[in-house]
Write a protein that holds these residues in place. Structure first.
Motif, PDB file in Angstrom:
ATOM      1  N   LEU A   1      -1.193  -5.198   0.682  1.00  0.00           N
ATOM      2  CA  LEU A   1      -1.306  -4.971   2.120  1.00  0.00           C
ATOM      3  C   LEU A   1      -2.736  -4.641   2.542  1.00  0.00           C
ATOM      4  CD1 LEU A   1       1.786  -5.025   1.902  1.00  0.00           C
ATOM      5  CD2 LEU A   1       1.866  -3.045   3.400  1.00  0.00           C
ATOM      6  N   GLY A   2      -3.643  -4.554   1.574  1.00  0.00           N
ATOM      7  CA  GLY A   2      -5.048  -4.295   1.878  1.00  0.00           C
ATOM      8  C   GLY A   2      -5.297  -2.885   2.379  1.00  0.00           C
ATOM      9  N   ARG A   3      -4.558  -1.908   1.845  1.00  0.00           N
ATOM     10  CA  ARG A   3      -4.759  -0.530   2.285  1.00  0.00           C
ATOM     11  C   ARG A   3      -4.711   0.396   1.084  1.00  0.00           C
ATOM     12  NH1 ARG A   3       1.089   0.186   5.404  1.00  0.00           N
ATOM     13  NH2 ARG A   3       2.346   0.681   3.561  1.00  0.00           N
ATOM     14  N   TYR A   4      -5.179   1.613   1.266  1.00  0.00           N
ATOM     15  CA  TYR A   4      -5.202   2.597   0.190  1.00  0.00           C
ATOM     16  C   TYR A   4      -3.788   3.130  -0.067  1.00  0.00           C
ATOM     17  CZ  TYR A   4     -10.264   2.524   0.338  1.00  0.00           C
ATOM     18  OH  TYR A   4     -11.568   2.116   0.266  1.00  0.00           O
ATOM     19  N   PRO A   5      -3.550   3.678  -1.296  1.00  0.00           N
ATOM     20  CA  PRO A   5      -2.200   4.130  -1.657  1.00  0.00           C
ATOM     21  C   PRO A   5      -1.600   5.097  -0.647  1.00  0.00           C
ATOM     22  CG  PRO A   5      -3.601   4.100  -3.597  1.00  0.00           C
ATOM     23  CD  PRO A   5      -4.495   3.796  -2.425  1.00  0.00           C
ATOM     24  N   GLN A   6      -0.357   4.835  -0.317  1.00  0.00           N
ATOM     25  CA  GLN A   6       0.428   5.696   0.566  1.00  0.00           C
ATOM     26  C   GLN A   6       1.897   5.394   0.335  1.00  0.00           C
ATOM     27  OE1 GLN A   6       0.399   3.941   4.839  1.00  0.00           O
ATOM     28  NE2 GLN A   6      -1.635   3.485   3.992  1.00  0.00           N
ATOM     29  N   THR A   7       2.767   6.225   0.900  1.00  0.00           N
ATOM     30  CA  THR A   7       4.199   6.039   0.717  1.00  0.00           C
ATOM     31  C   THR A   7       4.679   4.781   1.430  1.00  0.00           C
ATOM     32  OG1 THR A   7       4.517   8.436   0.576  1.00  0.00           O
ATOM     33  CG2 THR A   7       6.463   7.097   1.037  1.00  0.00           C
ATOM     34  N   ILE A   8       5.514   4.017   0.751  1.00  0.00           N
ATOM     35  CA  ILE A   8       6.100   2.818   1.325  1.00  0.00           C
ATOM     36  C   ILE A   8       7.445   3.177   1.963  1.00  0.00           C
ATOM     37  CG2 ILE A   8       6.983   0.509   0.861  1.00  0.00           C
ATOM     38  CD1 ILE A   8       3.980   0.720   0.514  1.00  0.00           C
ATOM     39  N   GLU A   9       7.569   2.903   3.246  1.00  0.00           N
ATOM     40  CA  GLU A   9       8.832   3.158   3.931  1.00  0.00           C
ATOM     41  C   GLU A   9       9.855   2.113   3.496  1.00  0.00           C
ATOM     42  OE1 GLU A   9       9.475   5.723   5.827  1.00  0.00           O
ATOM     43  OE2 GLU A   9       7.424   6.501   5.675  1.00  0.00           O
ATOM     44  N   ARG A  10      11.056   2.587   3.092  1.00  0.00           N
ATOM     45  CA  ARG A  10      12.110   1.662   2.703  1.00  0.00           C
ATOM     46  C   ARG A  10      13.471   2.345   2.765  1.00  0.00           C
ATOM     47  NH1 ARG A  10       8.803   4.351  -1.387  1.00  0.00           N
ATOM     48  NH2 ARG A  10      10.095   4.741  -3.239  1.00  0.00           N
TER      49      ARG A  10
ATOM     50  N   GLU B   1       4.480   1.085  -5.694  1.00  0.00           N
ATOM     51  CA  GLU B   1       3.987   1.401  -4.352  1.00  0.00           C
ATOM     52  C   GLU B   1       2.507   1.044  -4.224  1.00  0.00           C
ATOM     53  OE1 GLU B   1       6.393   4.933  -2.165  1.00  0.00           O
ATOM     54  OE2 GLU B   1       5.098   5.583  -3.802  1.00  0.00           O
ATOM     55  N   ASN B   2       1.739   1.384  -5.242  1.00  0.00           N
ATOM     56  CA  ASN B   2       0.306   1.075  -5.192  1.00  0.00           C
ATOM     57  C   ASN B   2       0.059  -0.432  -5.195  1.00  0.00           C
ATOM     58  OD1 ASN B   2      -0.277   3.775  -5.135  1.00  0.00           O
ATOM     59  ND2 ASN B   2      -0.867   3.932  -7.280  1.00  0.00           N
ATOM     60  N   ARG B   3       0.885  -1.168  -5.940  1.00  0.00           N
ATOM     61  CA  ARG B   3       0.713  -2.630  -5.956  1.00  0.00           C
ATOM     62  C   ARG B   3       1.003  -3.219  -4.578  1.00  0.00           C
ATOM     63  NH1 ARG B   3       3.844  -3.684  -9.881  1.00  0.00           N
ATOM     64  NH2 ARG B   3       5.693  -4.532  -8.881  1.00  0.00           N
ATOM     65  N   ILE B   4       2.047  -2.716  -3.927  1.00  0.00           N
ATOM     66  CA  ILE B   4       2.364  -3.196  -2.580  1.00  0.00           C
ATOM     67  C   ILE B   4       1.239  -2.845  -1.613  1.00  0.00           C
ATOM     68  CG2 ILE B   4       3.941  -2.924  -0.623  1.00  0.00           C
ATOM     69  CD1 ILE B   4       6.197  -2.533  -2.639  1.00  0.00           C
TER      70      ILE B   4
ATOM     71  N   TYR C   1       8.837  -5.317  -3.251  1.00  0.00           N
ATOM     72  CA  TYR C   1       9.679  -4.432  -2.419  1.00  0.00           C
ATOM     73  C   TYR C   1      11.054  -4.268  -3.052  1.00  0.00           C
ATOM     74  CZ  TYR C   1      12.269  -2.769   1.685  1.00  0.00           C
ATOM     75  OH  TYR C   1      13.066  -2.056   2.545  1.00  0.00           O
ATOM     76  N   PHE C   2      11.664  -5.363  -3.509  1.00  0.00           N
ATOM     77  CA  PHE C   2      12.973  -5.279  -4.154  1.00  0.00           C
ATOM     78  C   PHE C   2      12.878  -4.521  -5.486  1.00  0.00           C
ATOM     79  CE2 PHE C   2      13.974  -9.317  -1.687  1.00  0.00           C
ATOM     80  CZ  PHE C   2      14.688  -8.620  -0.712  1.00  0.00           C
ATOM     81  N   GLU C   3      11.774  -4.678  -6.182  1.00  0.00           N
ATOM     82  CA  GLU C   3      11.572  -3.904  -7.412  1.00  0.00           C
ATOM     83  C   GLU C   3      11.509  -2.412  -7.106  1.00  0.00           C
ATOM     84  OE1 GLU C   3       8.325  -3.395 -11.056  1.00  0.00           O
ATOM     85  OE2 GLU C   3       8.164  -5.093  -9.661  1.00  0.00           O
ATOM     86  N   LEU C   4      10.852  -2.072  -5.999  1.00  0.00           N
ATOM     87  CA  LEU C   4      10.754  -0.664  -5.602  1.00  0.00           C
ATOM     88  C   LEU C   4      12.131  -0.100  -5.262  1.00  0.00           C
ATOM     89  CD1 LEU C   4       8.812   1.680  -5.045  1.00  0.00           C
ATOM     90  CD2 LEU C   4       8.558   0.811  -2.708  1.00  0.00           C
ATOM     91  N   LEU C   5      12.944  -0.866  -4.535  1.00  0.00           N
ATOM     92  CA  LEU C   5      14.308  -0.417  -4.227  1.00  0.00           C
ATOM     93  C   LEU C   5      15.127  -0.225  -5.498  1.00  0.00           C
ATOM     94  CD1 LEU C   5      15.271  -2.637  -1.132  1.00  0.00           C
ATOM     95  CD2 LEU C   5      14.371  -0.312  -1.160  1.00  0.00           C
ATOM     96  N   ALA C   6      14.970  -1.131  -6.452  1.00  0.00           N
ATOM     97  CA  ALA C   6      15.696  -1.006  -7.715  1.00  0.00           C
ATOM     98  C   ALA C   6      15.274   0.244  -8.470  1.00  0.00           C
ATOM     99  CB  ALA C   6      15.459  -2.258  -8.568  1.00  0.00           C
ATOM    100  N   LEU C   7      13.986   0.545  -8.463  1.00  0.00           N
ATOM    101  CA  LEU C   7      13.502   1.751  -9.153  1.00  0.00           C
ATOM    102  C   LEU C   7      14.015   3.020  -8.463  1.00  0.00           C
ATOM    103  CD1 LEU C   7       9.830   0.638  -9.903  1.00  0.00           C
ATOM    104  CD2 LEU C   7      11.630   1.078 -11.591  1.00  0.00           C
ATOM    105  N   ASP C   8      14.078   3.003  -7.129  1.00  0.00           N
ATOM    106  CA  ASP C   8      14.635   4.155  -6.414  1.00  0.00           C
ATOM    107  C   ASP C   8      16.072   4.423  -6.850  1.00  0.00           C
ATOM    108  OD1 ASP C   8      12.329   4.638  -4.969  1.00  0.00           O
ATOM    109  OD2 ASP C   8      12.938   3.381  -3.275  1.00  0.00           O
ATOM    110  N   ASN C   9      16.873   3.378  -6.922  1.00  0.00           N
ATOM    111  CA  ASN C   9      18.263   3.535  -7.329  1.00  0.00           C
ATOM    112  C   ASN C   9      18.380   3.879  -8.812  1.00  0.00           C
ATOM    113  OD1 ASN C   9      20.503   2.418  -5.147  1.00  0.00           O
ATOM    114  ND2 ASN C   9      18.439   1.677  -4.766  1.00  0.00           N
TER     115      ASN C   9
END
Length: 485
Positions: free
Chosen positions: A270-279, A263-266, A197-205
């Motif tokens: 979470l045991g679900r198919y790829p979708q947008t991660i809310e953050r 996002e896909n790794r997260i 999750y923190f990696e995703l936030l870093a990539l967004d920035n």
């Protein structure tokens, strides 16, 4: 007759003594002791005088993480993650093994019903005897002869040496080890979701910074084109700026791909198919890592699931040695049966003629060939020594992990402070270089170099912030945090 009885009892006593003597010489188990020593403080942590028992490893993950979107993601992972579900089934397997071992302590009782038919030759001892036997006057034994049986039979090994009880207790310890294994998977899963999750936030920035830099470079490119028209720079400057813009745009799409992969790794965790991660993508650089309190190293023994798992496995291995050692002792078994037996259905329930019963005791022990039992004992002994070393290694690894992460947190904090100063200075140099370039007091290479350095410094600052947040998550996990409710 008295002589025969005395002879029979004498031989029975001699046989029992032989069994006991043959079983008395058993090998000794290795008397190795595990080392539970831990230093008084962590290398790289605060001074020992400043250390107290406060330990973030005792906090529940809902308390430790204060980002509601991250908490929601972890909650989903704990419900749906496939690896965690697989581990839970291993718990069921270990629990059933306990029931299996408990069953061995109790008598085994079977109910049997059967039927058959037998035809023997008339000119045999049994056939001739049946031919002369009358069921009642004028009615000979039927030929062929039926056989109907209905009864209950029991077998029980008396646990004189507590061998079966030790085996049951070993199964209990393995179940407890499986529970701690599940807790370790739980702790690792929470840390992995948080780090991703923190990696995703870093990539967004990082993406935002790249896009801002693209606009900056495009503005500079327009200035260079105007200056080329006025013959203040050559076509070389235009092409250099154009190449720099293209390079940065390429970084934009590379970052977009990294965001998708994260996002896909997260989602997989979470045991679900790829979708947008809310953050929340704002103010990532300004996030303050949680305060770290490590407590005493000895607390690792009760906080780290992998240490407790290794401890239960060691206890099970010690019991396995005792079980293998007691295989050299004689075993005592009882068998009994009661039921009804007749050759015709009409006679089956006629009592007491159709009643059958038996009761027998058995004393058995290895006498000559003990190679297989000795080999199993030696293997169990070796596995016990392996478990001791594994336990000590797990403690050492836990201490090393905490020490490494504490040092990492300290160095990252200092590095982030200097990197922030670098970014602030380079941000000012952008304005200076642009002004100098417009007034022909600096060439285009200085502007290009400054823009490139600013971009690199900002990306490195983001990477340092991500490493800071991950280091706190990792030390939380290393201290045994995450699995407690």
């Amino acid at each position: 007759m008295t002589t025969n009885n005395y002879s029979w009892r004498g031989w029975a006593a001699i046989a029992a003594c032989a069994l006991l003597l043959g079983s008395c010489k058993v090998p000794q188990a290795t008397k190795a002791k595990e080392n539970k020593y831990t230093p008084n403080s962590y290398a790289g942590a605060a001074e020992p005088a400043q250390v107290d028992s406060t330990n973030i490893g005792n906090l529940s993950w809902r308390t430790f993480f204060n980002d509601p979107q991250l908490v929601s993601l972890i909650d989903t992972a704990l419900k749906n993650n496939q690896e965690l579900r697989i581990t839970l089934q291993e718990l069921e397997i270990a629990k059933n093994d306990i029931l299996l071992r408990k069953g061995a302590l109790k008598p085994k009782v079977d109910i049997r019903a059967g039927g058959g038919i037998e035809k023997v030759g008339r000119y045999t001892s049994q056939g001739a005897g049946d031919a002369s036997t009358e069921i009642r006057p004028g009615h000979e034994m039927p030929d062929p002869l039926g056989d109907l049986t209905l009864g209950a039979y029991a077998n029980w090994e008396i646990d004189v040496w507590k061998k079966l009880k030790d085996a049951e207790q070993a199964a209990v310890n393995r179940y407890l080890a499986s529970v701690e294994g599940k807790n370790f998977v739980l702790s690792s899963l929470i840390a992995e979701v948080a780090n991703s999750y923190f990696e995703l936030l870093a990539l967004d920035n990082q993406l935002e910074i790249i896009r801002q830099n693209i606009k900056l470079q495009e503005n500079a490119l327009e200035v260079v084109k105007i200056q080329k028209e006025s013959a203040r720079v050559t076509e070389l400057a235009v092409q250099k700026f154009t190449a720099e813009v293209a390079k940065t745009k390429g970084m934009e799409f590379s970052t977009l791909q990294q965001i998708k992969e994260t996002e896909n790794r997260i989602n997989f965790l979470l045991g679900r198919y790829p979708q947008t991660i809310e953050r929340d993508q704002n103010s990532f650089v300004n996030l303050v890592p949680a305060s770290v309190k490590t407590g005493f190293p000895s607390q690792l023994l009760g906080n780290r699931p992998d240490i407790m798992q290794a401890e239960h496995e060691l206890a099970a291995a010690k019991l396995d040695v005792q079980v293998a050692r007691k295989e050299f002792y004689p075993s005592i078994g009882l068998s009994a049966g009661v039921g009804l037996q007749a050759f015709k259905p009409s006679f089956l329930f006629k009592l007491p003629e159709s009643l059958l019963y038996n009761l027998a005791g058995e004393l058995a022990a290895p006498l000559i060939n003990k190679n297989a039992i000795t080999a199993e004992f030696n293997s169990a002994n070796a596995r016990q020594i392996q478990a001791i070393y594994n336990y000590e290694r797990t403690i050492l690894n836990a201490y090393t992990e905490v020490s490494t992460q504490l040092s990492n947190i300290d160095n990252l904090e200092k590095g982030f402070a200097y990197k922030s100063q670098e970014v602030a200075a380079l941000n000012k140099s952008i304005e200076v270089s642009n002004d100098l370039f417009k007034s022909a007091r600096a060439d285009y290479l200085e502007v290009l170099t400054t823009q490139r350095e600013v971009l690199e410094a900002k990306l490195e600052l983001l990477e340092t912030k991500k490493q800071q947040l991950s280091a706190v998550v990792n030390v939380y996990k290393a201290l045994g945090g995450g699995w407690k409710p």
